[in-house]
Design an enzyme around this catalytic site. Structure first.
Site, PDB file in Angstrom:
ATOM      1  N   GLU A 137       9.394  -3.716  -8.345  1.00  0.00           N
ATOM      2  CA  GLU A 137       8.021  -3.533  -8.837  1.00  0.00           C
ATOM      3  C   GLU A 137       8.040  -3.082 -10.293  1.00  0.00           C
ATOM      4  O   GLU A 137       7.256  -3.569 -11.120  1.00  0.00           O
ATOM      5  CB  GLU A 137       7.296  -2.507  -7.978  1.00  0.00           C
ATOM      6  CG  GLU A 137       5.854  -2.262  -8.406  1.00  0.00           C
ATOM      7  CD  GLU A 137       5.174  -1.190  -7.577  1.00  0.00           C
ATOM      8  OE1 GLU A 137       3.951  -1.316  -7.348  1.00  0.00           O
ATOM      9  OE2 GLU A 137       5.840  -0.224  -7.161  1.00  0.00           O
ATOM     10  N   GLY A 167       0.814  -1.218   0.000  1.00  0.00           N
ATOM     11  CA  GLY A 167       0.000   0.000   0.000  1.00  0.00           C
ATOM     12  C   GLY A 167       0.840   1.256   0.000  1.00  0.00           C
ATOM     13  O   GLY A 167       1.389   1.643   1.035  1.00  0.00           O
ATOM     14  N   THR A 227       0.036   4.015  -2.885  1.00  0.00           N
ATOM     15  CA  THR A 227      -0.712   5.056  -3.593  1.00  0.00           C
ATOM     16  C   THR A 227      -1.821   5.635  -2.726  1.00  0.00           C
ATOM     17  O   THR A 227      -2.529   4.906  -2.031  1.00  0.00           O
ATOM     18  CB  THR A 227      -1.317   4.488  -4.895  1.00  0.00           C
ATOM     19  OG1 THR A 227      -0.275   3.903  -5.659  1.00  0.00           O
ATOM     20  CG2 THR A 227      -1.982   5.578  -5.721  1.00  0.00           C
TER      21      THR A 227
END
Length: 386
Positions: free
Chosen positions: A242, A124, A126
């Site tokens: 990522e 988490g 954004t």
């Protein structure tokens, strides 16, 4: 890098994962998504074969490899039409961050379970009002005795409903400077004050998106991953993998679409020859193939640099790889649909849903414009406009 871009082991891994993907394929994903389910069977089998934790340390049940190996797994599953999006999040981001910065207790609690697929972790970062500007994150963490108290909101967080915990990026206040600095916290799914609401998406994906609320979420001291003074170093240890894995996701999708289009162009006959004999059809497909191959080269470079421990160089290459793969994927999918004409929009051929899915690689986890900003400032040394 060596003159051989992929070792024999890498090539064997690629072939083995491709075979697994072929057994499931696009039909499996479409069926599961249509039923509102999750890709549990594929996830479990991939874990059993050692693919999910291939990047995690051997002493904690992983394969002892790196992001180079994990990106191969995701790309080949994507090329078979059944990518596992949670691979980007659970082993790549969360597993990497815990392996590099976690305490011994955190490593023992999480890494074997992430490697064997029995537990998953979401990520988490954004926020509704921050978007691509991670410096505007407003989720705060303050100390209360021996505990941490988290407050804030997150948005577009994948797989929170199936994840055992979410690695939340919050900000703690530096006592010396008063500035807020990023820190990472493991928040178990059933923690009081940790709420989620589903965001309906126009995406044919098994992984659902959520908005999260953290309302006075109380966590023990050992929920903090790493050093509260390390800040951006720990964060980017997760963000670079990522980007590399998003590139792998895009490459797999682009290859899947291109393969379908090439098969169609070889056999579809409207005049005397198959349509693939016409250069107006053949050349755009050849161009799409070239651009996918070029993007893979940059992804391999980024993975190599990251696995070698060169974080600054890996950051630049990871951003470039994600940009190149996103662009190549969108073009490949668009050309594939166009090659099939009306059939490209039918459920039978299953390509039209990829038009929306391909856009994800341009938007997430960071937009193409922010990557261009990064290259402008970091690589070219141009001044910032913000």
């Amino acid at each position: 890098m060596s003159t051989v871009l992929e070792t024999e082991e890498h090539q064997a891994l690629r072939a083995a994962v491709a075979a697994l993907g072929k057994r499931y394929g696009r039909a499996y994903l479409t069926r599961v998504v249509g039923a509102g389910g999750h890709l549990d069977e594929l996830w479990t089998e991939a874990a059993k074969l050692g693919y999910l934790g291939v990047n995690l340390p051997e002493e904690y049940g992983g394969g002892g490899g790196g992001i180079a190996e994990l990106s191969i797994v995701l790309e080949e599953l994507g090329a078979a039409g059944c990518p596992l999006l949670m691979m980007v999040v659970s082993p790549a981001i969360c597993g990497t961050v815990i392996a590099r910065f976690g305490t011994e207790e955190q490593k023992r609690a999480w890494l074997p379970a992430l490697a064997d697929g029995s537990r998953t972790m979401a990520f988490g970062i954004t926020e509704p009002d921050a978007g691509s500007n991670s410096h505007r994150i407003t989720t705060t963490a303050r100390k209360d005795g021996g505990d941490w108290i988290l407050n804030g909101r997150k948005v577009f967080i994948s797989g929170v409903d199936i994840a055992d915990a979410t690695l939340i990026v919050g900000r703690t206040q530096d006592a010396r400077s008063g500035r807020l600095k990023p820190c990472l916290f493991i928040v178990p799914r059933d923690t009081p004050g940790f709420g989620r609401s589903h965001i309906p998406m126009e995406l044919a994906a098994a992984e659902k998106q959520f908005e999260l609320t953290l309302d006075d979420v109380r966590l023990p001291a050992d929920a903090l991953v790493g050093n509260e003074d390390a800040g951006l170093l720990q964060l980017f240890a997760g963000l670079n993998p990522e980007r590399i894995m998003t590139a792998a996701f895009a490459l797999g999708m682009g290859r899947y679409a291109l393969d379908r289009a090439v098969d169609y162009a070889r056999t579809r006959q409207v005049w005397k020859e198959p349509i693939g004999a016409h250069q107006a059809v053949a050349h755009p497909l050849a161009q799409a193939h070239i651009e996918l191959e070029l993007a893979r080269l940059m992804m391999q470079k980024a993975a190599h640099l990251y696995d070698a421990g060169d974080d600054p160089a890996a950051g630049e290459a990871a951003n470039m790889a994600k940009y190149a793969a996103g662009e190549a994927c969108v073009k490949a999918v668009d050309q594939a649909v166009h090659t099939l004409g009306g059939n490209g929009l039918t459920q039978e051929y299953g390509l039209a849903s990829l038009i929306t899915a391909a856009r994800v690689a341009r938007i997430a986890p960071v937009s193409r414009e922010m990557i261009l900003n990064f290259v402008s400032h970091q690589t070219l040394g141009l001044p910032k406009s913000y």
